[in-house]
Design a protein around this motif. Structure first.
Motif, short mmCIF file in Angstrom:
data_model
loop_
_atom_site.label_atom_id
_atom_site.label_comp_id
_atom_site.label_asym_id
_atom_site.label_seq_id
_atom_site.Cartn_x
_atom_site.Cartn_y
_atom_site.Cartn_z
N ARG A 110 -34.08 -2.12 17.23
CA ARG A 110 -33.05 -1.82 16.10
C ARG A 110 -33.73 -1.00 14.95
O ARG A 110 -34.65 -1.07 14.81
N ARG B 77 -41.90 -12.86 14.62
CA ARG B 77 -41.59 -13.56 13.47
C ARG B 77 -42.37 -15.13 13.58
O ARG B 77 -42.94 -15.63 12.62
N ALA C 77 -34.93 -15.33 9.24
CA ALA C 77 -34.55 -16.28 10.36
C ALA C 77 -35.64 -16.04 11.32
O ALA C 77 -35.99 -14.97 11.71
N LEU D 191 -23.18 -10.81 13.89
CA LEU D 191 -22.52 -10.20 15.31
C LEU D 191 -21.14 -10.72 15.27
O LEU D 191 -21.09 -11.84 15.24
N GLY E 63 -37.06 -14.77 17.58
CA GLY E 63 -38.08 -13.84 17.22
C GLY E 63 -39.43 -14.08 17.53
O GLY E 63 -39.98 -15.03 16.75
N ARG F 184 -23.69 -15.44 10.48
CA ARG F 184 -24.17 -14.69 11.41
C ARG F 184 -23.68 -13.24 11.50
O ARG F 184 -22.72 -12.98 11.05
N THR G 255 -27.78 -10.43 24.55
CA THR G 255 -26.70 -11.09 24.80
C THR G 255 -25.58 -10.53 25.45
O THR G 255 -24.90 -10.63 26.55
N ARG H 231 -39.78 -7.33 10.01
CA ARG H 231 -38.71 -6.73 10.79
C ARG H 231 -39.33 -5.25 11.33
O ARG H 231 -39.87 -4.63 10.49
N TYR I 92 -20.19 -18.05 21.83
CA TYR I 92 -19.20 -16.70 22.09
C TYR I 92 -18.21 -16.82 23.10
O TYR I 92 -18.24 -16.39 24.05
N PHE J 73 -29.22 -18.68 22.18
CA PHE J 73 -29.95 -18.08 20.84
C PHE J 73 -30.86 -17.07 21.42
O PHE J 73 -31.18 -17.08 22.43
N ILE K 263 -32.09 -17.42 25.37
CA ILE K 263 -31.40 -18.46 26.09
C ILE K 263 -29.83 -18.17 26.27
O ILE K 263 -29.31 -18.02 25.19
N GLY L 92 -31.91 -17.56 15.80
CA GLY L 92 -30.34 -17.96 15.74
C GLY L 92 -29.74 -17.76 16.81
O GLY L 92 -30.03 -16.96 18.01
N GLY L 93 -28.53 -18.45 16.63
CA GLY L 93 -27.54 -18.07 17.93
C GLY L 93 -26.21 -18.72 17.59
O GLY L 93 -26.07 -19.07 16.51
N GLU M 209 -29.97 -6.34 21.53
CA GLU M 209 -30.14 -7.89 21.76
C GLU M 209 -29.74 -8.12 23.09
O GLU M 209 -29.19 -7.06 23.57
N ILE N 94 -25.75 -4.16 13.12
CA ILE N 94 -26.33 -3.67 14.20
C ILE N 94 -25.88 -2.61 15.00
O ILE N 94 -26.89 -1.71 15.43
P1 HAM Z 1 -30.09 -12.28 15.90
O1 HAM Z 1 -29.80 -13.19 14.89
O2 HAM Z 1 -29.47 -10.71 15.51
O3 HAM Z 1 -29.38 -12.75 16.92
O4 HAM Z 1 -31.66 -12.06 16.08
C1 HAM Z 1 -32.34 -13.27 16.78
C2 HAM Z 1 -33.94 -13.17 16.17
O5 HAM Z 1 -34.38 -12.07 16.41
C3 HAM Z 1 -33.84 -13.29 14.73
O6 HAM Z 1 -33.90 -14.57 14.20
C4 HAM Z 1 -35.19 -12.82 14.35
O7 HAM Z 1 -36.21 -13.76 14.54
C5 HAM Z 1 -35.25 -11.87 15.59
N1 HAM Z 1 -35.10 -10.47 14.97
C6 HAM Z 1 -33.95 -9.75 14.71
N2 HAM Z 1 -34.21 -8.68 14.32
C7 HAM Z 1 -35.49 -8.46 14.36
C8 HAM Z 1 -36.31 -7.39 13.62
N3 HAM Z 1 -35.78 -6.22 13.51
N4 HAM Z 1 -37.71 -7.53 13.72
C9 HAM Z 1 -38.31 -8.64 14.12
N5 HAM Z 1 -37.45 -9.61 14.73
C10 HAM Z 1 -36.11 -9.65 14.45
C11 HAM Z 1 -29.23 -12.34 18.39
O8 HAM Z 1 -29.90 -11.24 18.73
C12 HAM Z 1 -28.31 -13.10 19.23
N6 HAM Z 1 -28.34 -12.32 20.62
C13 HAM Z 1 -28.74 -14.24 19.40
C14 HAM Z 1 -28.11 -14.90 20.50
C15 HAM Z 1 -28.08 -15.37 21.71
N7 HAM Z 1 -26.73 -15.67 20.17
C16 HAM Z 1 -26.23 -16.06 21.32
N8 HAM Z 1 -26.99 -15.86 22.40
#
Ligand code: HAM
Length: 432
Positions: free
Chosen positions: A115, A313, A283, A262, A310, A260, A86, A123, A290, A307, A132, A286-287, A84, A61
């Motif tokens: 991203r 998706r 996915a 991150l 997306g 994961r 968080t 994607r 931390y 979490f 959340i 996800g979450g 993201e 990322i």
């Molecule tokens: P992440 O797994 O990087 O987690 O992203 C969460 C979700 O965002 C993914 O499961 C997917 O559905 C969606 N996503 C990620 N990248 C893309 C993309 N390029 N295009 C479309 N959908 C995408 C996080 O972002 C953490 N901040 C989650 C979290 C919150 N953990 C703790 N609190």
């Protein structure tokens, strides 16, 4: 070919598509509110250091996908679009002294993330998340609450077959020994490691097990797993999360390979998948926990979990499941369209529509100057429930109210119109 097009990996959401987005956003906000999470909005760009430190310098990322903004002057700080939410939310928690608020601080955010990834199915370079966070609760009960909330969101959205993959990835106590073991393992395979992974071996070995490079698949399959090496406190926490999920009847599958991408994660890690599509790339959300992130961004040691779901998706998955996927209900069709026998009488039509709108009715007025037949055709195409036909009766303060699907028509006083439309529209939707 038009001269200008939306940037690669981004899309325009056109009016025919946005009702489905609005529906999901409302659902997310309602659900979060019902569970006691309050809305937060953080900026779409931050100092790049928030992400470099928070998400981790040696992650896909940050290393490959961060949308960096070029500094305006030499002294300018380095900014980046948020990949993201968080890290930004935790930055806000520290900045606004939220550790003095009653804990935990429970918040949600819905919005676009950025991203610089290679665009492909599901994607995008700009995508939407429902996020959340519960900051200040060490769990394990809140871990289960959050996972259950995620599952409820998918169910209420109308998606079926969603599964939770669950893992614990340890903490600062069990990690050092694991990192040594992992480093030793990958050193044995150094000849077969792709360049990025070879580089990361010494800089951040924990990122190797979740590498997306196909060349890593077989090497990763044999790598030692933290889940088998949890310290007592982490093992007890993980047991607690599972016990709470079991008690809530939330099904999940343990996946010791789930790490994961991150750096901030500790202990609980989870992902939402649709059955049969459990590829790394797909996915739905996800979450995880931390527990070190608040401190990393300058606050007092404070645990947290959350979490990101997306929305792009989720909509794709709903489409694949067809109209039964529940989102066919989303509609912004007008309840009433005001038409008229005299094409030139736009003042009358607009005044009646304005009154209806003031009374809360979704109404469109025919403002063009076409014939009544064409106006009625357009009302039907809009899937309006009623056509309000303005004609000679207006002299007596009355109009014709036509129920388009029923094909019935009656005279209604303008003063009673809003009440009559609202009543009949409600009755129609409740099947009486
Ligand atoms: P992440 O797994 O990087 O987690 O992203 C969460 C979700 O965002 C993914 O499961 C997917 O559905 C969606 N996503 C990620 N990248 C893309 C993309 N390029 N295009 C479309 N959908 C995408 C996080 O972002 C953490 N901040 C989650 C979290 C919150 N953990 C703790 N609190």
């Amino acid at each position: 070919m038009p001269a200008f097009r939306a940037a690669r990996g981004t899309r325009d959401l056109l009016p025919d598509e946005t009702p489905r987005w609005t529906r999901l956003e409302r659902l997310a906000a309602d659900l979060a509110t019902r569970y006691g999470y309050r809305r937060i909005e953080t900026p779409m760009f931050e100092q790049a250091a928030v992400f470099e430190r928070g998400v981790g310098e040696v992650t896909d990322i940050v290393e490959k996908e961060l949308f960096r903004l070029s500094p305006r002057t030499e002294e300018s700080e380095s900014w980046s679009l948020r990949p993201e939410p968080t890290a930004g939310i935790v930055r806000a928690y520290v900045q606004h002294g939220m550790q003095t608020w009653p804990q935990p601080v429970k918040v949600y955010e819905i919005g676009p993330m950025f991203r610089y990834d290679r665009p492909q199915a599901g994607r995008f370079r700009q995508f939407w998340q429902f996020d959340i966070e519960a900051i200040g609760d060490p769990g394990p009960a809140v871990d289960a609450e959050i996972i259950e909330l995620g599952m409820r969101f998918y169910t209420d959205a109308g998606l079926t077959g969603v599964k939770v993959l669950l893992n614990s990835i340890g903490d600062a106590v069990c990690r050092p020994a694991y990192i040594e073991e992992l480093t030793a393992y990958y050193r044995q395979h150094i000849e077969s490691l792709p360049a990025t992974e070879r580089d990361r071996l010494e800089r951040n070995v924990l990122r190797l097990p979740d590498s997306k490079d196909p060349a890593m698949a077989s090497i990763n399959a044999g790598a030692p797993r933290i889940t088998d090496r949890l310290c007592d406190a982490c093992a007890a926490h993980f047991g607690g999360v599972r016990a709470h999920l079991d008690a809530l009847g939330v099904p999940y599958r343990l996946d010791p390979g789930l790490v994961r991408g991150l750096d901030y994660y500790t202990r609980t890690a989870f992902e939402f998948y649709i059955e049969g599509r459990e590829g790394q790339q797909q996915a739905l959300g996800g979450g995880g926990r931390y527990d070190g992130l608040v401190e990393l961004l300058g606050g007092r040691p404070t645990p947290g979990i959350g979490f990101g779901i997306g929305l792009d998706r989720l909509l794709l998955a709903l489409e694949e499941q067809g109209p039964a996927g529940g989102d066919a209900m989303a509609s912004d069709a007008p309840t009433a369209v005001v038409v008229g026998a005299d094409p030139a009488a736009t003042i009358d039509r607009l005044r009646i529509a304005t009154r209806l709108r003031a009374d809360g009715i979704v109404a469109r007025a025919e403002l063009g100057q076409r014939k009544l037949g064409k106006q009625l055709e357009a009302a039907a195409r809009d899937q309006a429930h009623f056509a309000i036909i303005v004609g000679d009766e207006l002299a007596n303060g009355e109009v014709q109210l036509r129920d388009l699907p029923a094909g019935t028509q009656k005279v209604v006083g303008v003063d009673d119109l809003a009440r009559e439309v609202a009543r009949a529209h409600q009755a129609h939707h409740h099947g009486s």
